[in-house]
Design a protein around this motif. Structure first.
Motif, short mmCIF file in Angstrom:
data_model
loop_
_atom_site.label_atom_id
_atom_site.label_comp_id
_atom_site.label_asym_id
_atom_site.label_seq_id
_atom_site.Cartn_x
_atom_site.Cartn_y
_atom_site.Cartn_z
N THR A 222 0.82 -1.21 0.00
CA THR A 222 0.00 0.00 0.00
C THR A 222 0.85 1.26 0.00
O THR A 222 0.38 2.34 -0.35
CB THR A 222 -0.92 0.02 1.24
OG1 THR A 222 -0.10 -0.15 2.42
CG2 THR A 222 -1.93 -1.11 1.17
N SER A 223 2.13 1.14 0.38
CA SER A 223 2.98 2.33 0.50
C SER A 223 4.12 2.39 -0.51
O SER A 223 4.79 3.41 -0.61
CB SER A 223 3.58 2.40 1.91
OG SER A 223 4.35 1.24 2.20
N SER A 224 4.37 1.32 -1.27
CA SER A 224 5.49 1.33 -2.20
C SER A 224 5.27 0.34 -3.33
O SER A 224 4.46 -0.59 -3.21
CB SER A 224 6.80 1.00 -1.48
OG SER A 224 6.78 -0.33 -0.99
N CYS A 225 6.00 0.54 -4.41
CA CYS A 225 5.94 -0.37 -5.55
C CYS A 225 7.29 -0.35 -6.25
O CYS A 225 7.78 0.72 -6.63
CB CYS A 225 4.83 0.05 -6.51
SG CYS A 225 4.63 -1.08 -7.92
N PHE A 226 7.90 -1.51 -6.42
CA PHE A 226 9.20 -1.63 -7.07
C PHE A 226 9.09 -2.63 -8.22
O PHE A 226 8.48 -3.69 -8.08
CB PHE A 226 10.28 -2.10 -6.09
CG PHE A 226 10.69 -1.06 -5.10
CD1 PHE A 226 11.81 -0.27 -5.33
CD2 PHE A 226 9.96 -0.85 -3.94
CE1 PHE A 226 12.20 0.70 -4.41
CE2 PHE A 226 10.34 0.11 -3.01
CZ PHE A 226 11.47 0.89 -3.26
N LEU A 227 9.71 -2.28 -9.34
CA LEU A 227 9.76 -3.15 -10.51
C LEU A 227 11.20 -3.59 -10.72
O LEU A 227 12.12 -2.77 -10.69
CB LEU A 227 9.25 -2.41 -11.75
CG LEU A 227 9.37 -3.15 -13.08
CD1 LEU A 227 8.43 -4.35 -13.12
CD2 LEU A 227 9.09 -2.21 -14.25
N TYR A 228 11.41 -4.90 -10.95
CA TYR A 228 12.73 -5.45 -11.19
C TYR A 228 12.75 -6.09 -12.58
O TYR A 228 11.78 -6.75 -12.99
CB TYR A 228 13.08 -6.51 -10.16
CG TYR A 228 13.10 -6.01 -8.73
CD1 TYR A 228 14.28 -5.58 -8.13
CD2 TYR A 228 11.93 -5.96 -7.97
CE1 TYR A 228 14.30 -5.12 -6.81
CE2 TYR A 228 11.94 -5.51 -6.66
CZ TYR A 228 13.13 -5.08 -6.09
OH TYR A 228 13.14 -4.63 -4.79
#
Length: 386
Positions: A222-228
């Motif tokens: 709900t507070s962050s989103c990371f793409l690898y």
């Protein structure tokens, strides 16, 4: 209905592969324990796909059998018969199992999904993703296109050319429906459905490497989103979603593998990467930043690690996971991983030391080929990896 499988026999891990404390590269140190709880040789050629549902693993191969591996020890096993061999991709979601095959058709719970040639792919379907809120199944293909199917009525609602080369990976953000694709053309793209319509529009084009991008993984809360993204030059690039604008900003890269990254999976703050160098590396992201600590190498396969999956076993003071790996050595392995809590604050001196080491490591990489040798060989022969 699954049937008992008399053909496969488990090879128990040797005492050398039992629980061991991994070498660590953080200050102060944090601990990770792991062991290979089973290693099973597949007698029907290369394993071409992997999916996990509630701890149960499914593997597809060149045969017309999808193997089923049951926890906790994965010695009990069975199989599901399908009408077509070469199971190139598997996706388990909810109570459904989706499969794709060399004949460019898809199956849902073993009922034919692509009934006509009108919306059928012209080449291998390499990857699958499912958006739960809308009931949409996304299929990426070596024909460079992505197709979106509505599962409820088995209707293709959109089809678009996504890349200039093979589509190798696809993931969907279950929070907002954004679709991420990667390709052998070296790019990562972000797509969003047009409001009130079924068509998709390109919203961002991410390109930070000249070599093919083979795998994607998304870590979101709900507070962050990371793409690898993992590419054939051995690097893992990462992007962080900017709160407010929704843009993805490049947050750096993870380096450690000597050859191409073939698969990625994330669980909570952990990232697992499988490589052509035969190893699986474990990374942990520091909360609130893009800094990643390298925790361990899971070493046991003898050929490239082609597929990874992971699921939580327990989430208390100690985080317990099951990690599933498939390699071109024709083995399926299951690892039990335990991650102990540890502060990951980095001092100025340590940060400078890490940066200096990265520069030295980067110099070592610069004298190596940009592309992994086997990928170049396959490209020259017109035979991409799968």
């Amino acid at each position: 209905m699954s049937e008992p499988d008399p053909q496969l026999s488990p090879s128990r891990p040797s005492s050398a592969s039992m629980i061991q404390l991994s070498p660590l590269h953080t200050s102060p140190p944090s601990s990770l324990l792991y062991c290979c709880i089973t290693a099973l040789h597949h007698d029907e050629g290369n394993i071409l796909s992997l999916a996990v549902l509630r701890g149960i693993a499914f593997t597809g191969s060149e045969s017309r059998r999808i193997r089923i591996w049951w926890p906790p020890e994965f010695v009990k096993r069975g199989y599901l018969k399908v009408k077509s061999g070469d199971v190139r991709a598997l996706l388990a979601y909810g109570n459904k199992l989706f499969t794709t095959h060399k004949d460019c058709k898809s199956w849902s719970s073993f009922s034919l999904f692509s009934r006509t040639s009108l919306h059928q792919h012209k080449d291998c379907i390499s990857c699958l993703a499912y958006y739960q809120a809308e009931g949409l199944l996304y299929k990426g293909s070596w024909d460079r296109t992505v197709k979106a199917w509505r599962v409820s009525d088995k209707k293709c609602v959109d089809s678009f050319v996504a890349h200039e080369d093979n589509v190798n990976g696809i993931v969907v953000n279950q929070e907002d429906g954004c679709v991420f694709t990667c390709s052998s053309d070296g790019s990562v793209k972000i797509w969003r459905r047009v409001y009130g319509e079924s068509s998709h529009t390109l919203t961002m084009f991410l390109k930070f490497q000249p070599s093919p991008v083979n795998a994607l993984a998304l870590s979101w809360s709900t507070s962050s989103c990371f793409l690898y993204s993992g590419s054939s030059d051995g690097f893992i690039n990462l992007w962080e979603k900017e709160i407010g604008s929704g843009r993805f900003n490049h947050g750096g890269f993870l380096q450690g593998h000597r050859f191409g990254i073939l698969c990625l999976v994330t669980v909570e703050m952990l990232v697992f990467s499988g490589s052509e160098d035969t190893t699986i590396r474990v990374w942990r992201r520091e909360k609130g930043s893009c800094f990643h600590a390298y925790l361990a190498v899971l070493d046991g396969h003898t050929r490239p690690v082609r597929f990874l999956a992971a699921c939580l076993e327990m989430e208390k003071v100690v985080m317990g996971l099951l990690v599933y790996s498939v390699s071109l050595d024709q083995t399926f392995r299951v690892w039990r991983v335990k991650v102990f809590p540890g502060e990951m604050k980095v001092t100025v001196e340590e940060d400078q030391r890490i940066n200096q080491k990265s520069k030295i490591d980067l110099m070592e990489y610069e004298i190596s080929p940009v592309l992994s040798p086997s990928w170049v060989e396959r490209k020259l022969q017109g035979n991409p990896l799968h």
